[in-house]
Design a protein around this motif. Sequence first.
Motif, PDB file in Angstrom:
ATOM      1  N   ALA A 260      -2.620   2.612  -1.810  1.00 47.77           N
ATOM      2  CA  ALA A 260      -2.135   3.706  -1.214  1.00 47.77           C
ATOM      3  C   ALA A 260      -0.734   3.704  -0.751  1.00 47.77           C
ATOM      4  O   ALA A 260      -0.127   4.707  -0.341  1.00 47.77           O
ATOM      5  CB  ALA A 260      -2.708   3.687   0.402  1.00 47.77           C
ATOM      6  N   GLY A 261       0.087   2.716  -1.436  1.00 47.60           N
ATOM      7  CA  GLY A 261       1.407   2.647  -1.271  1.00 47.60           C
ATOM      8  C   GLY A 261       2.090   2.380  -0.175  1.00 47.60           C
ATOM      9  O   GLY A 261       2.844   2.833   0.235  1.00 47.60           O
ATOM     10  N   LEU A 262       1.345   1.547   0.821  1.00 50.49           N
ATOM     11  CA  LEU A 262       1.675   1.312   2.008  1.00 50.49           C
ATOM     12  C   LEU A 262       1.848  -0.228   2.135  1.00 50.49           C
ATOM     13  O   LEU A 262       1.312  -1.142   1.658  1.00 50.49           O
ATOM     14  CB  LEU A 262       0.488   1.564   2.987  1.00 50.49           C
ATOM     15  CG  LEU A 262       0.148   2.846   3.181  1.00 50.49           C
ATOM     16  CD1 LEU A 262      -1.073   3.088   3.920  1.00 50.49           C
ATOM     17  CD2 LEU A 262       1.337   3.678   3.850  1.00 50.49           C
TER      18      LEU A 262
ATOM     19  N   SER B 131      11.221  -1.338  -0.534  1.00 47.48           N
ATOM     20  CA  SER B 131      11.211   0.057  -0.961  1.00 47.48           C
ATOM     21  C   SER B 131      10.616   1.280  -0.278  1.00 47.48           C
ATOM     22  O   SER B 131      10.088   0.943   0.463  1.00 47.48           O
ATOM     23  CB  SER B 131      10.183  -0.318  -2.377  1.00 47.48           C
ATOM     24  OG  SER B 131      10.640  -1.230  -3.316  1.00 47.48           O
ATOM     25  N   PRO B 132      11.337   2.308  -0.432  1.00 45.67           N
ATOM     26  CA  PRO B 132      10.721   3.534   0.225  1.00 45.67           C
ATOM     27  C   PRO B 132       9.221   3.800  -0.005  1.00 45.67           C
ATOM     28  O   PRO B 132       8.821   3.495  -1.090  1.00 45.67           O
ATOM     29  CB  PRO B 132      11.593   4.825  -0.261  1.00 45.67           C
ATOM     30  CG  PRO B 132      12.035   4.285  -1.495  1.00 45.67           C
ATOM     31  CD  PRO B 132      12.276   2.858  -1.479  1.00 45.67           C
ATOM     32  N   PHE B 133       8.680   4.226   0.903  1.00 41.36           N
ATOM     33  CA  PHE B 133       7.095   4.615   0.719  1.00 41.36           C
ATOM     34  C   PHE B 133       6.616   5.868   1.573  1.00 41.36           C
ATOM     35  O   PHE B 133       7.631   6.303   2.507  1.00 41.36           O
ATOM     36  CB  PHE B 133       6.224   3.386   1.116  1.00 41.36           C
ATOM     37  CG  PHE B 133       6.461   3.145   2.567  1.00 41.36           C
ATOM     38  CD1 PHE B 133       5.478   3.409   3.620  1.00 41.36           C
ATOM     39  CD2 PHE B 133       7.373   2.092   3.072  1.00 41.36           C
ATOM     40  CE1 PHE B 133       5.587   3.315   4.903  1.00 41.36           C
ATOM     41  CE2 PHE B 133       7.361   1.855   4.413  1.00 41.36           C
ATOM     42  CZ  PHE B 133       6.610   2.412   5.250  1.00 41.36           C
TER      43      PHE B 133
ATOM     44  N   ARG C 213       2.074 -10.898   4.559  1.00 41.75           N
ATOM     45  CA  ARG C 213       3.269 -10.977   4.255  1.00 41.75           C
ATOM     46  C   ARG C 213       3.526 -11.254   2.911  1.00 41.75           C
ATOM     47  O   ARG C 213       4.341 -10.581   2.192  1.00 41.75           O
ATOM     48  CB  ARG C 213       4.274 -11.511   5.231  1.00 41.75           C
ATOM     49  CG  ARG C 213       4.500 -10.867   6.628  1.00 41.75           C
ATOM     50  CD  ARG C 213       5.593 -11.507   7.521  1.00 41.75           C
ATOM     51  NE  ARG C 213       5.522 -11.066   8.839  1.00 41.75           N
ATOM     52  CZ  ARG C 213       6.088 -10.047   9.325  1.00 41.75           C
ATOM     53  NH1 ARG C 213       6.429  -9.041   8.164  1.00 41.75           N
ATOM     54  NH2 ARG C 213       5.796  -9.746  10.319  1.00 41.75           N
ATOM     55  N   ALA C 214       2.829 -12.256   2.533  1.00 38.75           N
ATOM     56  CA  ALA C 214       2.817 -12.655   1.229  1.00 38.75           C
ATOM     57  C   ALA C 214       2.494 -11.564  -0.024  1.00 38.75           C
ATOM     58  O   ALA C 214       2.875 -11.541  -0.921  1.00 38.75           O
ATOM     59  CB  ALA C 214       2.432 -14.062   0.830  1.00 38.75           C
ATOM     60  N   ALA C 215       1.365 -10.876   0.404  1.00 38.70           N
ATOM     61  CA  ALA C 215       0.600 -10.004  -0.142  1.00 38.70           C
ATOM     62  C   ALA C 215       1.378  -8.573  -0.297  1.00 38.70           C
ATOM     63  O   ALA C 215       0.978  -7.732  -1.146  1.00 38.70           O
ATOM     64  CB  ALA C 215      -0.846  -9.807   0.036  1.00 38.70           C
ATOM     65  N   ASP C 216       2.423  -8.282   0.305  1.00 41.00           N
ATOM     66  CA  ASP C 216       3.215  -7.135   0.302  1.00 41.00           C
ATOM     67  C   ASP C 216       3.921  -6.977  -0.805  1.00 41.00           C
ATOM     68  O   ASP C 216       4.756  -7.493  -1.261  1.00 41.00           O
ATOM     69  CB  ASP C 216       4.156  -7.093   1.463  1.00 41.00           C
ATOM     70  CG  ASP C 216       4.886  -5.754   1.869  1.00 41.00           C
ATOM     71  OD1 ASP C 216       4.380  -4.853   1.146  1.00 41.00           O
ATOM     72  OD2 ASP C 216       6.048  -5.586   2.544  1.00 41.00           O
ATOM     73  N   VAL C 217       3.562  -5.916  -1.444  1.00 41.83           N
ATOM     74  CA  VAL C 217       4.167  -5.433  -2.717  1.00 41.83           C
ATOM     75  C   VAL C 217       5.097  -4.138  -2.514  1.00 41.83           C
ATOM     76  O   VAL C 217       5.699  -3.606  -3.660  1.00 41.83           O
ATOM     77  CB  VAL C 217       3.059  -4.868  -3.663  1.00 41.83           C
ATOM     78  CG1 VAL C 217       2.130  -6.001  -4.126  1.00 41.83           C
ATOM     79  CG2 VAL C 217       2.347  -3.548  -3.031  1.00 41.83           C
ATOM     80  N   ILE C 218       5.630  -3.815  -1.210  1.00 43.00           N
ATOM     81  CA  ILE C 218       6.366  -2.469  -1.057  1.00 43.00           C
ATOM     82  C   ILE C 218       7.802  -3.121  -0.884  1.00 43.00           C
ATOM     83  O   ILE C 218       8.918  -2.687  -1.298  1.00 43.00           O
ATOM     84  CB  ILE C 218       5.927  -1.743  -0.025  1.00 43.00           C
ATOM     85  CG1 ILE C 218       4.448  -1.235  -0.252  1.00 43.00           C
ATOM     86  CG2 ILE C 218       6.863  -0.642   0.465  1.00 43.00           C
ATOM     87  CD1 ILE C 218       4.480  -0.135  -1.486  1.00 43.00           C
TER      88      ILE C 218
END
Length: 379
Positions: free
Chosen positions: A312-314, A360-362, A352-357
């Motif tokens: 979802a890009g979150l 970056s803006p979302f 936190r380690a899994a965050d791919v955003i």
Amino acid sequence: MRAITGATALKRYALLEAEGRYVPAPGAQPQEVIVKFGAASLTLFTLSDEPIDHWALGSLRADPAAADPKTGHAEALTLMPDADAPERLTIADRDMIAALEEVCPDLRRPPRAPRRRWRRLAWIAAALALAGALSAATPAALRALAMRAPIERTAALGRALAQAAPAALGPEARLCAAPDGVAALDRLARRLTPALDAAPPARLAVVDWPARNAAALPGGWVLILRGLIDAARTPEELAAAVAHELAHAARRAPLDALLRAGGPRESLRLLTGGLPGPAEAPALAQALLRARHDARAEAGADAAALDAFAKAGLPASAMAALLETLARDPGPAPRSHLSRDPEARARAARARAADVIGASPFRPALEDGDWVALRQICD
């Protein structure tokens, strides 16, 4: 005359209301209700103005079985909240029918072909066999039956438990139904459903109660207590909790919890279509609010929620922030299993380690106006 736009139509019908007849499940007693047109949903109220449920306008369908076979229409309109739902709402008010025809383009879209007919027949046969030999209704046998229960049956059960939740919590608890907040809730559900591959679509309800908790109910329902909305600092934090519960729901964890709470006979009755009565439904709802999941189930729900956030890009950091907040201050009972987990801080670190955003803006889970409306849904 020029057709008005969808947005103009919604504004035009914002104060429209009508009487209706609501049937929560096949064979259930019909009840008279008041139906109110909202920004993104119909809200159903009792005659004493207590909210019963809200149905998203975008998923409403006319029941083809209630239409005139010659014209495809009937003088009254019988609605379903979506194409697979067991509930029915019949409206005779012409203004309300005209409004729904105008703003719901898919209202009379033909239902999909029944692709699961043989699976459903097999489930019915298994249920009848188990009912004929109740001594064979072991937890494992009931769990296997639950995993194959038809969606419309589990959705009706989830709706019944959501409606019973206030009685499980206390005399001051109530379902929240401020129209703008309900519309925002529907938009949050629509944002998460595709990312979770949820079937049936996510259905969310809020109860005015200070506990910081949410619970997965059968049939894709998630019950959110107002305290959790208050504790979430951003819509993404609330979305993380909802996604986590929807992941439990996808694994039929709510049904498993109900099987543990009830005996074989009661469990079989619930699975084969008997909705809980007013005396038993609050106890079952409370059992789900207090349900605990083992470490493996929690890890699986976390992983599914984090995967949904990535799709979802979150930002997954939102889940970490919520876990840390609940670990510091879990709030009053019934406390969320997210806060009771001794591994909450370790789970936050994994999120936190899994965050791919990152920075970056979302696109937010909800726009600012919707987030404000959702936080005021109980006002």
